[in-house]
Structure formats: structure tokens, C-alpha cells
Write a protein that holds these residues in place. Structure first.
Motif, mmCIF file in Angstrom:
data_model
loop_
_atom_site.group_PDB
_atom_site.id
_atom_site.type_symbol
_atom_site.label_atom_id
_atom_site.label_comp_id
_atom_site.label_asym_id
_atom_site.label_seq_id
_atom_site.Cartn_x
_atom_site.Cartn_y
_atom_site.Cartn_z
ATOM 1 N N ALA A 99 25.699 1.478 -6.185
ATOM 2 C CA ALA A 99 25.379 2.265 -7.384
ATOM 3 C C ALA A 99 24.258 3.241 -7.102
ATOM 4 O O ALA A 99 23.339 3.419 -7.897
ATOM 5 N N VAL A 131 28.292 -7.489 -2.497
ATOM 6 C CA VAL A 131 29.613 -7.644 -1.888
ATOM 7 C C VAL A 131 29.412 -8.170 -0.471
ATOM 8 O O VAL A 131 28.655 -7.592 0.316
ATOM 9 N N TRP A 155 24.418 0.320 4.628
ATOM 10 C CA TRP A 155 24.923 -1.045 4.454
ATOM 11 C C TRP A 155 26.462 -1.074 4.439
ATOM 12 O O TRP A 155 27.068 -2.133 4.406
ATOM 13 N N GLY A 207 27.818 6.600 -5.311
ATOM 14 C CA GLY A 207 28.747 5.729 -6.039
ATOM 15 C C GLY A 207 28.895 6.159 -7.488
ATOM 16 O O GLY A 207 30.016 6.228 -8.022
ATOM 17 N N GLY A 249 11.366 5.545 3.686
ATOM 18 C CA GLY A 249 12.739 5.227 3.302
ATOM 19 C C GLY A 249 13.630 5.249 4.519
ATOM 20 O O GLY A 249 13.163 5.449 5.650
ATOM 21 N N GLY A 252 22.118 13.617 1.038
ATOM 22 C CA GLY A 252 23.159 13.223 0.105
ATOM 23 C C GLY A 252 22.876 13.508 -1.355
ATOM 24 O O GLY A 252 23.802 13.597 -2.163
ATOM 25 N N PHE A 253 21.598 13.647 -1.718
ATOM 26 C CA PHE A 253 21.315 13.849 -3.137
ATOM 27 C C PHE A 253 21.841 15.197 -3.620
ATOM 28 O O PHE A 253 22.562 15.283 -4.613
ATOM 29 N N LYS A 254 21.489 16.244 -2.896
ATOM 30 C CA LYS A 254 21.822 17.597 -3.382
ATOM 31 C C LYS A 254 23.313 17.887 -3.382
ATOM 32 O O LYS A 254 23.762 18.792 -4.069
ATOM 33 N N ALA A 297 13.398 12.691 -1.717
ATOM 34 C CA ALA A 297 12.510 13.810 -2.065
ATOM 35 C C ALA A 297 13.210 14.736 -3.057
ATOM 36 O O ALA A 297 12.557 15.533 -3.733
ATOM 37 N N GLY A 298 14.506 14.648 -3.103
ATOM 38 C CA GLY A 298 15.259 15.330 -4.164
ATOM 39 C C GLY A 298 15.418 16.833 -4.000
ATOM 40 O O GLY A 298 15.727 17.536 -4.975
ATOM 41 N N GLY A 324 25.753 3.400 1.574
ATOM 42 C CA GLY A 324 24.819 3.924 2.569
ATOM 43 C C GLY A 324 24.992 3.230 3.908
ATOM 44 O O GLY A 324 26.116 2.909 4.321
ATOM 45 N N GLY A 376 20.573 12.021 5.176
ATOM 46 C CA GLY A 376 19.332 12.572 4.627
ATOM 47 C C GLY A 376 19.508 13.755 3.713
ATOM 48 O O GLY A 376 18.535 14.362 3.285
ATOM 49 N N ASP A 388 26.565 -3.396 -7.394
ATOM 50 C CA ASP A 388 25.392 -3.139 -6.548
ATOM 51 C C ASP A 388 24.656 -4.447 -6.299
ATOM 52 O O ASP A 388 24.432 -5.219 -7.227
ATOM 53 N N VAL A 391 23.443 7.396 -5.931
ATOM 54 C CA VAL A 391 23.913 8.644 -6.533
ATOM 55 C C VAL A 391 25.344 8.963 -6.079
ATOM 56 O O VAL A 391 26.104 9.601 -6.824
ATOM 57 N N GLY A 394 18.530 4.462 -1.053
ATOM 58 C CA GLY A 394 17.962 5.749 -0.649
ATOM 59 C C GLY A 394 17.792 6.690 -1.830
ATOM 60 O O GLY A 394 16.870 7.517 -1.859
ATOM 61 N N SER A 449 20.041 -2.790 -7.879
ATOM 62 C CA SER A 449 20.169 -2.113 -9.170
ATOM 63 C C SER A 449 20.508 -0.638 -8.959
ATOM 64 O O SER A 449 20.431 -0.127 -7.827
HETATM 65 C C1 LIG Z 1 12.664 9.541 1.998
HETATM 66 C C2 LIG Z 1 13.968 10.225 1.700
HETATM 67 C C3 LIG Z 1 13.960 11.572 1.340
HETATM 68 C C4 LIG Z 1 15.157 12.218 1.053
HETATM 69 N N1 LIG Z 1 15.126 13.518 0.637
HETATM 70 C C5 LIG Z 1 16.269 14.144 0.293
HETATM 71 C C6 LIG Z 1 16.247 15.462 -0.215
HETATM 72 O O1 LIG Z 1 15.185 16.073 -0.319
HETATM 73 N N2 LIG Z 1 17.421 16.025 -0.614
HETATM 74 C C7 LIG Z 1 18.608 15.374 -0.472
HETATM 75 O O2 LIG Z 1 19.648 15.966 -0.789
HETATM 76 N N3 LIG Z 1 18.665 14.116 0.010
HETATM 77 C C8 LIG Z 1 17.527 13.498 0.383
HETATM 78 N N4 LIG Z 1 17.560 12.220 0.865
HETATM 79 C C9 LIG Z 1 18.852 11.580 1.045
HETATM 80 C C10 LIG Z 1 19.454 11.096 -0.249
HETATM 81 O O3 LIG Z 1 18.467 10.505 -1.048
HETATM 82 C C11 LIG Z 1 20.551 10.095 0.101
HETATM 83 O O4 LIG Z 1 21.472 10.709 0.995
HETATM 84 C C12 LIG Z 1 21.307 9.618 -1.116
HETATM 85 O O5 LIG Z 1 20.461 9.173 -2.136
HETATM 86 C C13 LIG Z 1 22.218 8.490 -0.681
HETATM 87 O O6 LIG Z 1 22.880 7.977 -1.791
HETATM 88 P P1 LIG Z 1 23.913 6.806 -1.590
HETATM 89 O O7 LIG Z 1 24.444 6.507 -2.931
HETATM 90 O O8 LIG Z 1 24.856 7.147 -0.481
HETATM 91 O O9 LIG Z 1 23.067 5.611 -0.991
HETATM 92 P P2 LIG Z 1 22.017 4.625 -1.685
HETATM 93 O O10 LIG Z 1 21.216 5.295 -2.713
HETATM 94 O O11 LIG Z 1 21.294 3.949 -0.576
HETATM 95 O O12 LIG Z 1 22.952 3.599 -2.438
HETATM 96 C C14 LIG Z 1 23.642 2.574 -1.784
HETATM 97 C C15 LIG Z 1 23.645 1.389 -2.723
HETATM 98 O O13 LIG Z 1 24.466 0.374 -2.154
HETATM 99 C C16 LIG Z 1 23.919 -0.850 -2.514
HETATM 100 N N5 LIG Z 1 24.437 -1.859 -1.582
HETATM 101 C C17 LIG Z 1 24.166 -1.997 -0.272
HETATM 102 N N6 LIG Z 1 24.855 -3.028 0.257
HETATM 103 C C18 LIG Z 1 25.581 -3.549 -0.749
HETATM 104 C C19 LIG Z 1 26.477 -4.637 -0.843
HETATM 105 N N7 LIG Z 1 26.775 -5.394 0.232
HETATM 106 N N8 LIG Z 1 27.041 -4.920 -2.040
HETATM 107 C C20 LIG Z 1 26.741 -4.175 -3.141
HETATM 108 N N9 LIG Z 1 25.876 -3.119 -3.114
HETATM 109 C C21 LIG Z 1 25.321 -2.821 -1.924
HETATM 110 C C22 LIG Z 1 22.416 -0.641 -2.411
HETATM 111 O O14 LIG Z 1 21.698 -1.585 -3.198
HETATM 112 C C23 LIG Z 1 22.277 0.782 -2.920
HETATM 113 O O15 LIG Z 1 21.927 0.840 -4.299
HETATM 114 C C24 LIG Z 1 16.387 11.528 1.163
HETATM 115 C C25 LIG Z 1 16.393 10.174 1.515
HETATM 116 C C26 LIG Z 1 15.195 9.537 1.788
HETATM 117 C C27 LIG Z 1 15.240 8.076 2.157
#
Ligand SMILES: Cc1cc2nc3c(=O)[nH]c(=O)nc-3n(C[C@H](O)[C@H](O)[C@H](O)COP(=O)(O)OP(=O)(O)OC[C@H]3O[C@@H](n4cnc5c(N)ncnc54)[C@H](O)[C@@H]3O)c2cc1C
Length: 392
Positions: A9, A170, A203, A13, A308, A338-340, A45-46, A201, A336, A32, A11, A40, A35
Motif C-alpha cells: 500500500a 503476504v 520486498w 499500489g 531510506g 517512483g513518487f513523481k 523527498a517528493g 518495493g 528512487g 500491506d 504510492v 519508501g 500501513s
Molecule cells: C529518501 C528517499 C527519497 C526519495 N525521493 C524521491 C523524490 O524526490 N521523487 C520521487 O519521485 N521519488 C523519490 N523517492 C522514491 C519514491 O519515494 C519511491 O520510488 C516510491 O515511494 C515507491 O513506492 P512503492 O509503492 O513502490 O514502494 P513502498 O512505498 O516501499 O511500498 C511498498 C509497500 O509494500 C509493503 N510490503 C512489503 N512487503 C510486504 C509483504 N510481504 N506483504 C504485504 N506488504 C508488504 C510495505 O510495507 C510498503 O508499504 C525517494 C525515496 C526515498 C527512500
């Protein structure tokens, strides 16, 4: 049984679920282990920009920008998008690829213009600018709030009937032959699903490797430093300094610095095991660059640090893909940034699930396929900036 189960869950998912609901699919369960936004996403940094040399990534960022701009109407919530603009400064060695990339970005519809040092001096009067060759400004860029965005998406999804289960880890993806049928939770409960999307991510790696699927995703430890300038800097654009290799933006009056040099990216074996504060070496490296770049800030004070983990692929671009198993998909390896691109990437994932293809302009689904790594057909920018990491 849910039509779709999404693991993670963050950004990605939640954005994938949002895009599925836009297509009329609401029988979705998001699981998730912790939560909403706790991975990440909550540490991001967003930074929001479309400055990419890979056309499909720039186009995903542009689609996402349109979402961020209209999020208050779409989601009925403030997601914390501060549209202060996005500034890039570049050295003489990179002027040619920079201009070629800008021309390509404009051809895709990105609003970005080369600007002069005197114009930059008006935006960032405290900055030293004499070691840059040129600059560009993307006025629609800025920075957002990953946590607020994921939470707002989650709230809107619940309103559409999507089930979000937090604290639901999971442990296994369940398959019958080469067709996925659901997932198993750590407590043994099986959650049946017509389709499973893994958006967990770094994981995601062990979840898929148990099925024999290799995800080339490496956890990388990153460190950021917050500096209190002890003066009012106004609301300048996010500054991507490709000479000193750092990024900085203001958040609540403080300057958030990230070191974008390659040696600041530290591979780690386990995405759950890393310090929650930056090392002295990392702080010193940031302080040195910050002092060099901002001599006009007379009495800066380090206020805190943040850390992070990012989930990097060999070409620093995401995997948004079908897998060798029917009805199993993956959206991971955001490397790094994925948010934007999350809203566009969520739409891409939804379209791959529902149609097997992308309708997003300039975004061929094949660009993000998992098999590109085995095929040696990496997704890389034709406009290479010497000495920078590969996310531009
Ligand atoms: C310090 C930092 C700075 C960043 N700055 C930027 C930026 O400036 N601009 C930008 O675009 N991106 C930035 N990023 C990258 C961006 O934040 C990430 O790419 C994006 O948030 C990833 O989202 P996600 O949903 O893939 O992963 P996550 O947010 O990591 O979500 C994965 C989720 O899976 C859950 N999970 C893991 N294993 C399991 C399991 N077995 N069962 C159930 N749930 C599970 C976790 O709890 C987590 O909530 C930055 C990242 C970091 C760490």
C-alpha cells in the motif's frame, strides 16, 4: 475472492488500485504488512519533475503531473503538492545532451525552458552560480508529499469500495500450475484473487523468487540532511544541481539536501536493516556541497537527517510487467523516482492488467517489461549526462 489483490500500500499500489477503479474494477483488496505509505513512500523527498531523457519515463511523469495538479478535485484532499517549479543547473560537459533532452521533453509536451544565470539568481539569490554552464526551469514541477498522497488515494479508494488491510503480511504467492490464484498471509490465511499485482518495493524480490521469478532489484541505502538556513529563503524552485551532484528544496523553511553522486548510493543486503540517521561521512559530504553552493547563507545549521531505501534496477527504471505466471503482475524497482511517476505508472499497470497494452501517449508498455534485463535491452536515456546517476 477479490478480482484483484495488490501487495503493498505504497504510492504505487494505491495508484494502481486508483487506476483500476477508474476503469470500473472496484473488487480490489490491498494488503500491506505495515500501513499505508509506511515504506519508501513515507520517506520520499517528493520531488516532482518531468526532466527525463527516456521518453516513456518523461511521458509517465507528465501524465502524473496532470494528476497531481488535479488531485484536490479528484481525491477531495490536499496532497501537499507545492508547485514551486523545478530548476536544473548543468556543467559545460553536459550542455549538448542537456539541450537535446530539453528538445525531446518539449516534443512530448513538457513545459521546460532554458534560463540564464541572472534569472536563476532572482530565484535563488543565495546560490553560487559561476560553475554552471546553463539552466532550465520547469515551472509546473515542485515537490509533493508521498505519505499524504498515498493516504489520500487510500481514503478515496475506500470510498469506492476497495478493501485495504494493514498489518497483513503476504508470505507467499499461491499458484496452481502456472496460474496465480491468490496469496497466503503470514498467519496462514489464504486470500484468493483473480489477479495479483505485487507492488512491494524491494520486498517484492523474495515473494517472486519463491516462484522462480528473478527480479533484478537491489536495495540501496540513501541519506538526506536537513539544514536550517536561519533566514527566509522565500519559495524558490527545487534545485537539481548536476555540477555538485545534489538536490535541494525547502520544506517548512528548512532545506532538504540529497546527495545524488553515485558513491552516495550504498547497496545493502536487507531493505529492513539500515540506520535511521545519516553517517558523519554523509553529513560532511552534504555540508561541503551545501556550503559550496550557497555561500549567501551565512549561518546554516544542520537540524536533522533522514534515511531510506530505494529499490534500484540495473537501468534505474521501473519494472511494470506481466510475469511468467498467468494473472501475476509486478510494479517494482522504482529506483528512487517512483513518487513523481506513480499516478501514470499506476495507470500503466492497470492497463497492462486489463488490456495487455498501454494507451498512455508515448508510453509503450514494452519499455517496462521484466524480460528486458535478460534480453540486454535496457531502458536508458540517449542523452547521457556525464558524471550523474542514471535517473535523468
Ligand atoms: C529518501 C528517499 C527519497 C526519495 N525521493 C524521491 C523524490 O524526490 N521523487 C520521487 O519521485 N521519488 C523519490 N523517492 C522514491 C519514491 O519515494 C519511491 O520510488 C516510491 O515511494 C515507491 O513506492 P512503492 O509503492 O513502490 O514502494 P513502498 O512505498 O516501499 O511500498 C511498498 C509497500 O509494500 C509493503 N510490503 C512489503 N512487503 C510486504 C509483504 N510481504 N506483504 C504485504 N506488504 C508488504 C510495505 O510495507 C510498503 O508499504 C525517494 C525515496 C526515498 C527512500
Amino acid at each position: 475472492m477479490s478480482d484483484v489483490v495488490i501487495v503493498g500500500a505504497g504510492v504505487i499500489g494505491t495508484a494502481t488500485a486508483w487506476a483500476l477503479t477508474q476503469r470500473g474494477i472496484t473488487d480490489i483488496t490491498i494488503l500491506d504488512r505495515d500501513s499505508v505509505g509506511s515504506g519508501g513512500t513515507g520517506k520520499s523527498a517528493g520531488i516532482i519533475r518531468c526532466h527525463y531523457g527516456v521518453s516513456s519515463v518523461a511521458a509517465l511523469a507528465l501524465t502524473s503531473l496532470e494528476f497531481f495538479e488535479s488531485a484536490p478535485d479528484l481525491l477531495g484532499a490536499d496532497i501537499g503538492f507545492e508547485q514551486v517549479g523545478y530548476l536544473v543547473g548543468i556543467g559545460p560537459e553536459n550542455v549538448d545532451p542537456f539541450r537535446a533532452s530539453l528538445a525531446n521533453q518539449r516534443s512530448l509536451g513538457v513545459e521546460t525552458n532554458e534560463i540564464s544565470a541572472s534569472e536563476v539568481a532572482e530565484l535563488w539569490p543565495t546560490a553560487r552560480l559561476d560553475d554552471f554552464a546553463t539552466f532550465c526551469l520547469e515551472p509546473r514541477g515542485g515537490y509533493g508529499d508521498g505519505y499524504a498522497t498515498a493516504q489520500a488515494l487510500a481514503a478515496a479508494l475506500r470510498g469506492r469500495g476497495v478493501v485495504i488491510r494493514q498489518g497483513a503480511k503476504v508470505s507467499e504467492i499461491v499458484a496452481d500450475g502456472d496460474t496465480v490464484t491468490g496469496v497466503k498471509l503470514a498467519d496462514g490465511e489464504v486470500v484468493p484473487a483473480g489477479t495479483v499485482v505485487v507492488a512491494a518495493g524491494a520486498w517484492s524480490v523474495p515473494l517472486l523468487s519463491a516462484l522462480g521469478i528473478t527480479l533484478p532489484v537491489q536495495p540501496i541505502f540513501v541519506q538526506e540532511v536537513l539544514i536550517d538556513p536561519q533566514m527566509d529563503l522565500g519559495a524558490p524552485p527545487v534545485f537539481s544541481d548536476l555540477v555538485a551532484k545534489q538536490y535541494v528544496h525547502l520544506r517548512g523553511g528548512e532545506m532538504l539536501f540529497g546527495n545524488s553522486a553515485g558513491d552516495a548510493m550504498i547497496p545493502i543486503p536487507d531493505p529492513d536493516v539500515y540506520p535511521n540517521h545519516a553517517s558523519n561521512d554523509a553529513i560532511e559530504a552534504v555540508a561541503e556541497k551545501a556550503i559550496h553552493r550557497f555561500p549567501g547563507i551565512e549561518d546554516p545549521r544542520i537540524s536533522t537527517t533522514a534515511t531510506g531505501v530505494i529499490d534500484a534496477t540495473p537501468d534505474n527504471n521501473p519494472i511494470v510487467s506481466a510475469t511468467g505466471y498467468a494473472r501475476l503482475f509486478v510494479a517494482a524497482g522504482m529506483s528512487g523516482h517512483g513518487f513523481k511517476i506513480a499516478p501514470g505508472l499506476g495507470r500503466l499497470m492497470a492497463e497492462i492488467v486489463l488490456d495487455g497494452a498501454s494507451s498512455i501517449p508515448n508510453v509503450p508498455a514494452a519499455d517496462f517489461r521484466l524480460s528486458r534485463f535478460d534480453e540486454g535491452d535496457l531502458l536508458v536515456s540517449p542523452y547521457v549526462y556525464v558524471g550523474t546517476t542514471g535517473i535523468r
